[in-house]
Structure formats: C-alpha cells, structure tokens
Design an enzyme around this catalytic site. Sequence first.
Site, PDB file in Angstrom:
ATOM      1  N   GLY A   1       0.825  -1.197   0.000  1.00  0.00           N
ATOM      2  CA  GLY A   1       0.000   0.000   0.000  1.00  0.00           C
ATOM      3  C   GLY A   1       0.864   1.253   0.000  1.00  0.00           C
ATOM      4  N   SER A   2       0.385   2.288   0.662  1.00  0.00           N
ATOM      5  CA  SER A   2       1.075   3.585   0.621  1.00  0.00           C
ATOM      6  C   SER A   2       2.370   3.609   1.413  1.00  0.00           C
ATOM      7  CB  SER A   2       0.135   4.679   1.125  1.00  0.00           C
ATOM      8  OG  SER A   2      -0.931   4.860   0.212  1.00  0.00           O
ATOM      9  N   THR A   3       2.667   2.563   2.193  1.00  0.00           N
ATOM     10  CA  THR A   3       3.982   2.519   2.854  1.00  0.00           C
ATOM     11  C   THR A   3       5.104   2.406   1.820  1.00  0.00           C
ATOM     12  OG1 THR A   3       3.946   0.102   3.104  1.00  0.00           O
ATOM     13  CG2 THR A   3       2.980   1.409   4.888  1.00  0.00           C
TER      14      THR A   3
ATOM     15  N   ALA B   1      -4.580   4.029  -0.236  1.00  0.00           N
ATOM     16  CA  ALA B   1      -4.408   5.453  -0.145  1.00  0.00           C
ATOM     17  C   ALA B   1      -3.674   5.794   1.109  1.00  0.00           C
ATOM     18  CB  ALA B   1      -5.726   6.187  -0.221  1.00  0.00           C
TER      19      ALA B   1
END
Length: 672
Positions: free
Chosen positions: A326-328, A671
Amino acid sequence: MTELKNVEQELSRFNTRLLAAAAFVLFGFGLLGARLVHLQIVKHEELATQAENNRIAVVPIVPNRGLIVDRNGVVLANNYSAYTLEITPSKAGELEPLIDRLAEVVDIQTRDRKRLKRLLEESKSFESLPIRTKLTDEEVARFTAQRFRFPGVDIKARLFRNYPLGEIGSHLLGYIGRINQAEKEAIEETEDAANYRGTEYIGKLGVEQSYEAELHGQTGFEEVETSAGGRPVRRLKSNPATPGNKVVLSVDIKLQALVERLFGERRGALVALDPRNGEVLAFVSKPTFDPNLFVDGIDHESWKELNESIDKPLLNRALRGTYPPGSTFKPFMAMAALNTGKRSPSQIIYDGGTFQFGNHTFRSHGDTGLGPVDMVRSIVKSSNVYYYSLANELGVDLMHDQLEPFGFGRKTGIDVEGEVTGLLPSTEWKRKAYKKPELQKWYAGETISLGIGQGYNNFTMLQLSSATATLVSGGQRYKPRLVREIEDVSTGERRPMAHVTLPPLPLKPEHVELITRALYGVTQEGTSVRSYLGAPYKTGGKTGTAQAVGIRANEKYNAAKMEEHKRDHSLYMAFAPLEAPTIALAIVVENAGFGSEAAAPISRRVFDYVIAGLWPSEEDIALTREGKSGAPVGKQRQASEVPLPGSMTVLPAVAGTSAQQLAQGADAGSAR
C-alpha cells in the site's frame, strides 16, 4: 555238533573294530580340539568382545537441551524431568491386549492410543515408544508393583521441553517434536549422527530448529554391567553429556507480549528492528499457538483446530506472510525518483483525484484531489495521483532496479529458516512466471498501480521493516538476526553473534533528510497525527491501506458490505526517534481498514515502551485491540513495574538491555 570258531579271524575283526572306534574317537577329539583352538586362539579377540558386550551395555546419555532467553534474561524455553511409560513393540507381543491391561493400572486415554499408533508408523519395532507421558508418582508406584505382567513395558525418566510463557513468541521460538523417519535418515548422513544416539526430539521451527546445533549439546554415555536377563547390575564407567548452549535472543519478550496483546484477536504481523545493527526487537505473528502442545505429540483434536482454522495460526506471518505494501511503498518510490533524477523535490504534480491512463481511470481514496503537491506533501498527504504518474515515468524495470537493493522481493537472510522472497515485479519476472506467451507480456497499464504499492507487489513485514531501517539509517544495511549471543553453559564463555554488514546503498544525505522530514510530517499533519498527539519524542512513519481482494473498476469499496476476510489490510512503517533512530518497524493488521485506524496506534505504544519506557493503561489496551484508539488514554505506567503474564523466570548475568537502554545506544556504532 559243536561249531568251531576261527579265533584269529575273530580277533582280527575285533582289532579292526577297535581301531575304527579309536580312530573315530580320535577324529572327534581332533575336531573338538580344532574347534577349541579356533575359538580360543583364532576367534579369541572377537568372542571376548562379544562376551564383554553381552555383559556390558553402552547406554547413550541424552544431553539437556539448552535454554532460550530474551535479551534481558527472561527464560523462554527450558526443560523439566518427568516419568514416561514406554513400550518396545518387538518385546511386547500383541499390543492391544497389553494396552488394555495397562489401562487398568494407569490412566490411558484415546488420544494416547492414537499417538502411539502414529509413532508406530514412523518408528522401528525395537524402539521404545511412549504410551503415557508425565506420570504421577502414584501411577509410577502402581505400575512398578505389577511390572512383571507387562513384557516390553518400562518406565523411563525423560526431559521435556517447556515454554513457560505459552503462546507468547511462539512463532519466533518454534517448538521441538519427535524425530520422524525423514529426519532420522538426514541425520544419519551427517557427521553429527553419533551425537544423536538416544535423542528422540529435535527442533522443528523457529529458533529451536535454526539453532539446533547449539541447543542440542553433546551426547554422553555410560557402561553398565547387566545380568543374563539384561537388567542393569552396576555402572562401570560414565562419560557425562554436555548440555546444550544457552541461546540469548535480541528480542525483548516484554515488548513482544505487549504487541501480541494489542493485536487482540486480529490477524497480522509486526517486525521491529534496531537499524544500527539489525537486531530484531520484536517478531510478532498473530494469531499465535501454544508450542507446549507439540512437545510430546499434539493430539488430533488440537491439530485439527490449528490446521483447519481460517485464521491460520500456524502461519508465521512475519516470515512467510506476504502483503501488498500500500502507501507505505511511497517513501521508497520517492527515493527512487530522487536517485534517478526523474523528479526533483520541488516539482509540482496536480492531484485532481484521478489519473487517466488510456481508457482506464486510476482513483484516489474517496476520489478527492489534493491539488498541487510536491514530493514532501505527496508523502504527508498520501497522494495517489503523484505516484501513479511517477510509476508511469519510471517504468517497471527501473522501479525494480531502484527498489530491489532495499530488500524488496528477496530474502533478508535472517537467522531462522523458512523466509519467503515476496515479489517485486519486473518484465523478466513475468516472462518466467507465466507459460502462455500472451501472459508473459508486460502491459504499461500494469505499472501504474505499482506506484502505490498495489498490483503484483507483495512483501513480508520483515522485508518492509528492513527496508525502513535501511532508508532511515542513510543506506546502511544489516542482515536481521534474532539471536544476540551464544553462552557456553560449561565455561560461561559468551560468543556474540556478529553484525552482518551488507554493502551500503549510495543514498545522498539530503535525499534521506527530505524523506525523513516528510515521514515526520505524516505524524504531525498527515494520516497518523491522531496516534502521535502528545508523544514525548519525534518519530516518522507512513500509513498504508492495501487491498486484500480486487474490486471492479466502477465499484466503490464498502467494508460494511464485505466479508471480514476480504476487507483491506491496515499497514504502517515507522521509526524513532527522528534524529537518531534506534528502532524501525513495519506492521500489518489484516482486514482492519485504514492504516491510521489499526496499525499506527499499535506503533505508538511500541515507541512509548522502547523510547520512553511506558506501558499503556488497561483501558487503552482494550481500545487498541478493537481498533478504536488514537493517542494513549488513561494513565500510562512504567514498563519496568508491569510483570509479564504467566510464570516468568529471569536468569541473572545475561547481557540485558532495558527499554530505556535500548533507546540510548547499541554496540554498532491503497491510499492512507
């Protein structure tokens, strides 16, 4: 008429017979003499050895298995002695009637019979197999009084492995179990085969398996004089066994227990590392299991419950569970842009909430645009559009080449077995992964979602935490390790495990400073601000929300309408303190929604413990377990004043480190 005999003829016959008889007797004595010479002279040494072997039995002495302790000396695995009722099938005759008679003397349950049946299939008939373990003194006395009724059955004193804290840390410790036939054959082919004479148990997973050579010890022996019936009479000579070494972990088991408790009944993983040397501080996989169940053979019901559970408690999610980041993933994408010169920190990208590629629309969370964003703001506010466009500019192969050195898509080399590689895609990977030519081609549209940590991207929390440690330490890389030192129990000598330093990444200090400043901004005005309100230290991090299952292009995500196991995963990567990080972590809470709601609050409690030595209130723990917490509530306690759950034994004179000491220094220098 009187018959006249020929005296001379009769005498001749008699002499012939006498000579024949004498010759026969002499021949017989000759044979006896020859046999005597053969046995007494030719075969003397061999027969004397056999006679001595019949009189003397060499019995292996199995060594005590070494202890496993945490960095502060808390005992995580030890041994205790108990009596076992064992059957040697080759001496016992028909087993079922024998066991029925035994059941009249000692308590034998159905699970005991099933376990023996399984062991019979895996073992040889002359091996001694347990029918009952951990007998009481009363049961021992009852059987001893009637032992004559049970041929091939005997009582033996055995050492059993014990995990005092039960489920805490089970995935990192692993467990021991009875050596199966495949393991026996593998041991016989090694130089250490003689050292396993008499050994019936071996490490199966985790530290127990990977450090088997250190934990096992050296087998001893004793020479015992036996009677004609095979009963021991007296001990002639003894060479004592050498106990296994003590294995000291880098893990703080109190921190481990806190994290496991904060997860509650939820699934997921957390790995916390010291970026200065690669030591693992916490290695959590949830749900856990009780390793004590496996020590003397797990019963069918318990195995079925563990093996068939939808939550997969036997899966080591920290080591083998792979997830879209994900957004990491965005901070690493930003670093790739800086390294390649594809983006400058000040370059503005307009985020209107969507990114159009061909006839497909890639959306931001909630379809809400952020307007003009530069690199720092793209991380702080977690702009999807910024990274959709960046992925398109970089292309899949350049992304792979830039991010693979951080450890994505390859094993970290941690000192336990079973690690998986994860997946960092490239065009070459796809050509090899698929057989059909039409599936081997990489399509440009597949690149876009990679920029926000979706698509083919799949990594372990171990990889993500290691990459985070590399990023915040300016490119310095270490192999993660769970074991800190080995202590020889005979000499007391301690052997520190070397910090395995890898070639550093050529990251520019100004680039590292920019990314860490952006990650700090996430905690001040970004997606994890609620969790870090009032923190007595500065930290940086990045939330992430990753799809567990795909949704159709025109369909909106609605967690309330989805099955729990299909909801998005909650992720967070973080480090602290900001100025000189002593801990870097990555966490995933499966199917728990936004990273800010489930994963980030757990990280705050971890940093409070490690940096400030604080333990959350019971009220706060309850809220965090339900995914309803932000900053800590209630009165925090000093971590040093909170005992570990269960029975806790602490061994003195172990190179320990408290939470506060850990924060102060080390040996080596979709997100949101």
